[in-house]
Design an enzyme around this catalytic site. Structure first.
Site, PDB file in Angstrom:
ATOM      1  N   GLU A 237      15.985  -1.898  17.160  1.00 57.07           N
ATOM      2  CA  GLU A 237      16.078  -1.781  15.698  1.00 57.07           C
ATOM      3  C   GLU A 237      16.790  -2.958  15.052  1.00 57.07           C
ATOM      4  O   GLU A 237      17.946  -3.270  15.364  1.00 57.07           O
ATOM      5  CB  GLU A 237      16.783  -0.486  15.294  1.00 57.07           C
TER       6      GLU A 237
ATOM      7  N   LYS B 176      13.142   5.702  11.744  1.00 59.64           N
ATOM      8  CA  LYS B 176      13.358   7.139  11.594  1.00 59.64           C
ATOM      9  C   LYS B 176      12.064   7.838  12.002  1.00 59.64           C
ATOM     10  O   LYS B 176      11.018   7.626  11.387  1.00 59.64           O
ATOM     11  CB  LYS B 176      13.724   7.519  10.155  1.00 59.64           C
TER      12      LYS B 176
END
Length: 440
Positions: free
Chosen positions: A237, A255
């Site tokens: 990420e 997410k």
């Protein structure tokens, strides 16, 4: 920027992991590997290897301006790597709750090797107050190539992988957060579980990094050794990039997660399920809105935009739902200001951010580096910033002759979260680290 002179020398290509393996026991040993053996993984292009920094700061910071040290002239000339613990960013919401890791670790490397995977180019970089001293640092970086070791995959370095609390404790925490959401206290919170243990006698954190690098590398793979502490990260990420030359800021929050499956048809079905999931899209969108708000604090009005929404990225053990938000920084905003506008990352806190961090603190002890950020400023001799979110990360502390370790994994809890399903999601996320640390 400082007045340092920067010199570069192009060299024949080498394997960055092999170079890192030869330096890993030296003080400040650093390996930032794009893809950690798979440089094409999700846009990874540049890898960096270095050791023995010439400037170091380890200690507390002001939670209202945690990145202010970056403005110090001693760290203003590039070649800078830092680690900010999550708990610093949470402190305005939670107060000081104890310290399990220094607030900030910040170092400068006068010599560095930069690996451009796209062009198969290796560049030795040196920095100094004048051309002669910069050339000395280039020579120092070149000399590191003489220590290369062909990396091999070691056996598992630990004989156990124990959760700090029983699964039922985590499920109860999820249920409590769901109830709080139902009562209107917040919309979402990322709640984590932790595992800990001790490496076997004679084993080293770099063994964990080597095992992660064997076909499981992430775009922001990292190994960092400083004194009696070490960090291994397999993070996919991106927290932030910032290019001071044109002011572009980018963040790519994650997410939404599904586990991978060995059966190709089942694996494809899981990816399609994630892409179509109304719950996961809603969860992702909440964080996209949060990150748009965070970037706006540092951006020119009207420049914040969502470039990509709800893309499925497939990693070795999980599928993720990823979005991309960009902006253009206001004139005069530098790397420290961009980081301060958005830290800690929204994807691992929740919404509203301040309240989510308060709720997290009711269920978790201090997190330390996990879900903080590892960031690099001007490593290639430019003014660019890259900062990762420290998920899929284990921290190590030497106690006597042995190393203890701790790792966490979390899940975003929303109104319709199922406690058991969220617990299983944390187990999917920790799987790569678990397999790297222990065969149990």
């Amino acid at each position: 920027m400082s007045g340092d002179v920067v010199r570069r020398r192009r060299l024949d290509w080498r394997d960055p992991l092999a170079v890192a393996a030869g330096l890993n026991r030296r003080e400040g040993a650093l390996a930032l590997l794009a893809g950690a053996g798979d440089p094409a993984a999700h846009g990874g292009r540049w890898s960096y290897v270095a050791c023995e920094p010439d400037r170091t700061y380890v200690g507390p910071v002001d939670a209202q301006a945690p990145f202010a040290v970056l403005r110090d002239p001693g760290f203003a000339g590039g070649g800078v790597v830092g680690l900010m613990s999550y708990d610093v960013g949470a402190r305005p919401a939670t107060g000081r709750r104890g310290t399990v890791w220094p607030d900030l670790t910040l170092v400068r490397y006068p010599a560095m090797l930069a690996f451009d995977h796209a062009e198969r180019a290796l560049v030795a970089i040196g920095r100094g107050g004048e051309a002669v001293s910069a050339e000395v640092q280039v020579e120092r970086a070149v000399a590191w190539l003489g220590s290369m070791l062909e990396p091999s995959v070691p056996s598992a370095p630990a004989s156990g992988f124990a959760a700090e609390e029983a699964p039922a404790v985590y499920e109860a925490a999820v249920a409590d957060v769901v109830a709080r959401i139902g009562a209107g206290e917040l919309f979402q919170a990322n709640i984590a579980r932790a595992w800990r243990g001790r490496l076997d006698e004679g084993r080293d954190p770099f063994d964990v990094f080597l095992r992660l690098s064997a076909g499981r590398g992430a775009a922001y793979g990292a190994f960092w050794r400083l004194g009696e502490r070490a960090l291994v990260s397999n993070s996919p990420e991106l927290f932030l990039t910032f290019d001071a030359s044109d002011g572009r800021i980018e963040t790519r929050p994650i997410k939404g997660t599904r586990p991978r499956d060995a059966n190709p048809a089942r694996d494809a079905a899981l990816a399609a399920e994630l892409s179509a999931s109304a719950k996961d899209r809603a969860e992702n969108l909440m964080i996209v809105d949060l990150m748009r708000n965070d970037l706006a604090r540092a951006a020119l009005p009207g420049t914040v935009q969502v470039e990509r929404l709800f893309e499925v990225e497939s990693h070795p053990t999980v599928h993720h739902l990823v979005s991309t938000v960009t902006a253009v920084a206001r004139p005069g905003v530098e790397a420290a200001g961009v980081l301060e506008a958005a830290f800690p990352p929204g994807s691992i806190t929740g919404a509203p951010k301040h309240q989510a961090m308060k709720v997290i603190a009711t269920h978790e002890p201090p997190r330390g580096p996990w879900c903080g950020s590892l960031f690099a400023l001007g490593l290639a001799g430019d003014e660019s910033l890259t900062a990762s979110v420290l998920i899929r990360t284990a921290t190590f502390v030497r106690e006597g002759e042995d190393w203890t370790w701790r790792a966490l994994a979390g899940a975003g809890i929303v109104a319709d979260s199922d406690p058991r399903a969220e617990r299983l999601e944390t187990e999917a996320k920790i799987r790569a680290l678990k397999d790297a640390i222990s065969d149990v």
